[in-house]
Design a protein around this motif. Structure first.
Motif, mmCIF file in Angstrom:
data_model
loop_
_atom_site.group_PDB
_atom_site.id
_atom_site.type_symbol
_atom_site.label_atom_id
_atom_site.label_comp_id
_atom_site.label_asym_id
_atom_site.label_seq_id
_atom_site.Cartn_x
_atom_site.Cartn_y
_atom_site.Cartn_z
ATOM 1 N N PRO A 1 46.660 -23.906 41.881
ATOM 2 C CA PRO A 1 45.577 -24.834 42.214
ATOM 3 C C PRO A 1 44.178 -24.277 41.928
ATOM 4 N N ASP A 2 44.062 -22.970 41.794
ATOM 5 C CA ASP A 2 42.733 -22.399 41.557
ATOM 6 C C ASP A 2 42.439 -22.149 40.080
ATOM 7 N N GLU A 3 43.443 -22.354 39.241
ATOM 8 C CA GLU A 3 43.244 -22.082 37.799
ATOM 9 C C GLU A 3 42.618 -23.286 37.101
ATOM 10 N N LYS A 4 41.841 -23.013 36.084
ATOM 11 C CA LYS A 4 41.248 -24.094 35.294
ATOM 12 C C LYS A 4 42.267 -24.589 34.263
ATOM 13 N N ILE A 5 42.190 -25.897 34.011
ATOM 14 C CA ILE A 5 43.067 -26.502 33.002
ATOM 15 C C ILE A 5 42.355 -26.417 31.656
ATOM 16 N N THR A 6 42.812 -25.568 30.778
ATOM 17 C CA THR A 6 42.209 -25.489 29.448
ATOM 18 C C THR A 6 43.278 -25.805 28.410
ATOM 19 N N THR A 7 42.810 -26.143 27.211
ATOM 20 C CA THR A 7 43.754 -26.461 26.135
ATOM 21 C C THR A 7 44.674 -25.269 25.875
ATOM 22 N N ASN A 8 44.076 -24.072 25.790
ATOM 23 C CA ASN A 8 44.885 -22.886 25.501
ATOM 24 C C ASN A 8 45.954 -22.653 26.559
ATOM 25 N N ARG A 9 45.530 -22.784 27.827
ATOM 26 C CA ARG A 9 46.468 -22.567 28.927
ATOM 27 C C ARG A 9 47.653 -23.533 28.858
ATOM 28 N N ILE A 10 47.340 -24.805 28.685
ATOM 29 C CA ILE A 10 48.394 -25.828 28.709
ATOM 30 C C ILE A 10 49.264 -25.738 27.445
ATOM 31 N N TYR A 11 48.627 -25.370 26.341
ATOM 32 C CA TYR A 11 49.374 -25.160 25.093
ATOM 33 C C TYR A 11 50.428 -24.061 25.317
ATOM 34 N N GLU A 12 50.000 -22.991 25.971
ATOM 35 C CA GLU A 12 50.902 -21.868 26.243
ATOM 36 C C GLU A 12 51.946 -22.258 27.295
ATOM 37 N N TRP A 13 51.500 -23.001 28.294
ATOM 38 C CA TRP A 13 52.366 -23.417 29.404
ATOM 39 C C TRP A 13 53.487 -24.328 28.914
ATOM 40 N N CYS A 14 53.135 -25.272 28.024
ATOM 41 C CA CYS A 14 54.142 -26.219 27.527
ATOM 42 C C CYS A 14 55.046 -25.558 26.475
ATOM 43 N N LYS A 15 54.483 -24.655 25.741
ATOM 44 C CA LYS A 15 55.196 -23.794 24.791
ATOM 45 C C LYS A 15 55.821 -24.516 23.588
ATOM 46 N N ILE A 16 56.420 -25.670 23.802
ATOM 47 C CA ILE A 16 57.184 -26.294 22.720
ATOM 48 C C ILE A 16 56.379 -27.297 21.894
ATOM 49 N N ILE A 17 55.118 -27.519 22.272
ATOM 50 C CA ILE A 17 54.299 -28.432 21.461
ATOM 51 C C ILE A 17 53.674 -27.596 20.335
ATOM 52 N N ALA A 18 54.085 -27.883 19.097
ATOM 53 C CA ALA A 18 53.685 -27.013 17.992
ATOM 54 C C ALA A 18 52.187 -27.100 17.703
ATOM 55 N N CYS A 19 51.601 -28.275 17.923
ATOM 56 C CA CYS A 19 50.215 -28.478 17.501
ATOM 57 C C CYS A 19 49.263 -28.443 18.702
ATOM 58 N N LYS A 20 48.337 -27.488 18.660
ATOM 59 C CA LYS A 20 47.397 -27.343 19.777
ATOM 60 C C LYS A 20 46.480 -28.557 19.897
ATOM 61 N N LYS A 21 46.138 -29.135 18.747
ATOM 62 C CA LYS A 21 45.272 -30.327 18.732
ATOM 63 C C LYS A 21 45.896 -31.465 19.544
ATOM 64 N N LYS A 22 47.199 -31.570 19.466
ATOM 65 C CA LYS A 22 47.895 -32.644 20.181
ATOM 66 C C LYS A 22 47.717 -32.453 21.694
ATOM 67 N N VAL A 23 47.850 -31.204 22.133
ATOM 68 C CA VAL A 23 47.663 -30.899 23.555
ATOM 69 C C VAL A 23 46.236 -31.263 23.957
ATOM 70 N N GLN A 24 45.291 -30.903 23.093
ATOM 71 C CA GLN A 24 43.884 -31.193 23.382
ATOM 72 C C GLN A 24 43.639 -32.698 23.499
ATOM 73 N N ARG A 25 44.251 -33.448 22.566
ATOM 74 C CA ARG A 25 44.069 -34.919 22.591
ATOM 75 C C ARG A 25 44.617 -35.503 23.894
ATOM 76 N N ILE A 26 45.782 -35.032 24.300
ATOM 77 C CA ILE A 26 46.388 -35.555 25.530
ATOM 78 C C ILE A 26 45.506 -35.218 26.726
ATOM 79 N N LEU A 27 45.008 -33.991 26.768
ATOM 80 C CA LEU A 27 44.151 -33.588 27.892
ATOM 81 C C LEU A 27 42.863 -34.406 27.922
ATOM 82 N N SER A 28 42.226 -34.532 26.744
ATOM 83 C CA SER A 28 40.910 -35.179 26.747
ATOM 84 C C SER A 28 41.009 -36.677 27.033
ATOM 85 N N SER A 29 42.176 -37.287 26.730
ATOM 86 C CA SER A 29 42.245 -38.719 27.030
ATOM 87 C C SER A 29 42.775 -38.992 28.438
ATOM 88 N N ASN A 30 43.149 -37.952 29.171
ATOM 89 C CA ASN A 30 43.672 -38.199 30.523
ATOM 90 C C ASN A 30 42.934 -37.465 31.633
#
Ligand SMILES: [Zn+2]
Length: 302
Positions: free
Chosen positions: A260-289
């Motif tokens: 709960p104290d960590e910031k949600i960043t594209t890099n973090r979530i990209y690493e956390w999800c691991k199986i999404i090949a494209c970082k841009k896709k993670v960024q798009r999902i984050l920025s639209s939600n």
């Protein structure tokens, strides 16, 4: 009528995620115990749904009076009384002796006496109702919901109900037809407003980001055997399919709950999800939600 429904406790949700990503004997045991209790309470809820008498049911209350906290599994407000339920999902053979409960095959392992828990909760509830200036009689029962539970030497003078007595117990309530008034509605609202949120983190084993297994888990069977195919995540264990976007958002929420104290960043979530090949896709999902805060490499989402 269900006035406050039951949901998985924050602690149980957290343990479920943790058990999957960072299994340890303590996590697994705590999860098993808590989940068994929850399953029992859900079984009890199904029984409560058969109630047709005018009543208000509040589940899972955490209340405080005179600096003491107490928990109520279920509470039913009727026109002239309140009924408190302590639900236990014990299974197997137990015996009762000198006001204590023991497993039959391990007589040395005394378990907590649910009657004492119930007595304490009832007494504290009575004090709370006095404070609220709401005089009403309180009845209480320990419900042993599991049909595979046997209690030898069960005391007849204690408020205990076993699984095969519950239908009759509900029918007895259903013969009551006195409607509820404003006062009962007010009491239910008051108790709900006093309900405290449990902090799920206090009893958990400690864990750190780097120790936890990364990847998207299957929403249905919780395995890590999830692969991305076009816009879908597909589980090779159970075949469950989920939109990539939904799976990522679910993983973000899991991350938020665990950290709960960590910031949600594209890099973090990209690493956390691991199986999404494209970082841009993670960024798009984050920025639209989520709402973006900050700019460039300092930005994060909330
Ligand atoms: Zn699956």
């Amino acid at each position: 009528m269900i006035y406050k429904a039951r949901t998985e406790s924050p602690e149980l949700k957290l343990l479920k995620a943790l058990k999957n990503r960072y299994p340890s004997p303590i996590t697994n045991q705590t999860y098993y115990t808590l989940n068994k209790g929850y399953v029992g309470e859900v079984l009890f809820d199904q029984l409560i749904e058969k109630l047709t008498c005018p009543c208000l049911v509040l589940n899972d209350l955490l209340l405080q009076v005179n600096n003491q906290t107490f928990q109520v599994d279920a509470l039913m407000i009727l026109s002239n009384q309140i009924h408190v339920f302590e639900v236990k999902n014990l299974e197997g053979d137990y015996f009762y002796e000198k006001e204590c409960f023991f497993p039959r095959n391990k007589p040395g392992n005394e378990i907590s006496n649910p009657l004492l828990q119930l007595e304490r909760a009832t007494s504290l509830l009575r004090q709370l109702l006095q404070k609220l200036d709401f005089p009403i009689s309180i009845q209480s029962s320990v419900i042993f919901i599991n049909p595979k539970f046997v209690l030898y030497q069960a005391p007849m003078d204690k408020p205990i109900l076993f699984a095969n007595q519950l239908d009759r117990f509900i029918q007895k309530f259903n013969s009551i037809q006195t409607p509820l008034g404003k006062k009962q509605q007010q009491l239910a609202a008051k108790l709900l407003s006093l309900n405290e949120n449990e902090t799920p983190y206090k009893r958990l084993p400690t864990y750190q980001y780097q120790d936890l297994r990364k990847g998207i888990t299957c929403s249905a069977c919780h395995s890590f055997s999830v692969e991305v195919q076009h816009s879908k995540c597909i589980c090779s264990d159970c075949g469950f399919e989920e939109k990539v976007k939904a799976a990522v958002l679910r993983s973000v929420e899991e991350f938020k709950m665990l950290f709960p104290d960590e910031k949600i960043t594209t890099n973090r979530i990209y690493e956390w999800c691991k199986i999404i090949a494209c970082k841009k896709k993670v960024q798009r999902i984050l920025s639209s939600n989520y709402k973006k805060v900050g700019v460039h490499q300092w930005s994060y989402y909330e």
